[in-house]
Design an enzyme around this catalytic site. Sequence first.
Site, PDB file in Angstrom:
ATOM      1  N   ASP A  20      -9.117  -9.501   5.321  1.00 39.30           N
ATOM      2  CA  ASP A  20      -8.021  -8.620   4.930  1.00 39.30           C
ATOM      3  C   ASP A  20      -8.330  -8.107   3.512  1.00 39.30           C
ATOM      4  O   ASP A  20      -9.286  -8.556   2.873  1.00 39.30           O
ATOM      5  CB  ASP A  20      -6.721  -9.436   4.969  1.00 39.30           C
TER       6      ASP A  20
ATOM      7  N   LYS B 237       2.192  -0.260   7.893  1.00 37.66           N
ATOM      8  CA  LYS B 237       3.292   0.016   6.964  1.00 37.66           C
ATOM      9  C   LYS B 237       4.530   0.626   7.634  1.00 37.66           C
ATOM     10  O   LYS B 237       5.655   0.336   7.233  1.00 37.66           O
ATOM     11  CB  LYS B 237       2.800   0.890   5.807  1.00 37.66           C
TER      12      LYS B 237
END
Length: 271
Positions: A12, A54
């Site tokens: 990540d 998001k």
Amino acid sequence: MNKSPIQAVIFDWAGTIVDFGSFAPTSIFVEAFKQGFDFEIDLEEAREPMGLGKWDHIQAVGRIPAVDKRWNEKFGRSMISEDIDAIYAAFMPLQKAKVADHAEPILNAIEVVNGLKDKGIKIGSCSGYPREVMDVLIPVAADYGYQPDYVVATDDLPQGGRPAPFMALKNVIELGVSDVKACVKVDDSAPGIFEGHNAGMWTVGLLLSGNEAGLTFEEYQAADEATLEKAREKARAKLLKSSPHYLIDTIADFPEVVADIERRLAAGERP
């Protein structure tokens, strides 16, 4: 040096390799809700669904019972898709403007990554950030010395992002990895760890550098052991729900995990 049985590690970004505490996205979510609807959320609420793409993250914040209650009190209904679109539209330029300020690698990250490369291990990566944001972050991180072999953004694939395995598996394909059990997924969020499980990989959760502990690097450096243990327990409680194979404090501790996974692979174990 003997070639590692591990073919690739997929990292990540925020809270894992760069941006200690994962502050770039959290503070921007608070600001985007404020800008889009003059609506207040706090940092804890902004952090709650971290790891999702998001747009999905904004939707998940809106579904937190306390947020939904306040939204209903203000607008007379729960959040709808058009509201999420408006907040996302506010989020994007804010995030693009700020993400470079949070591109500094976490302590020891570059050394650890270079050590993996020296062993012939490929470096993949994926993020909950959309491509527009990654296009700002990638060159700044490169200036700091972080250059993964491949990057997948959350909106790159029509199939979607975490917790599904698609971004991790896109790395597998592009890096030419022949066996998913020879891959390790490293993340500071539960959706990112689930992503690794769903892709058939070894999974490693980070307790202190990421979203769940929510410490700045300065707080981390200044903290006594009791404070760190409290932060560890807070993060552990969240990350254990995704059953990572390993939990470590920060990326600095990763080489020991690599050695253990190498041993287990050599013994014929699978994730």
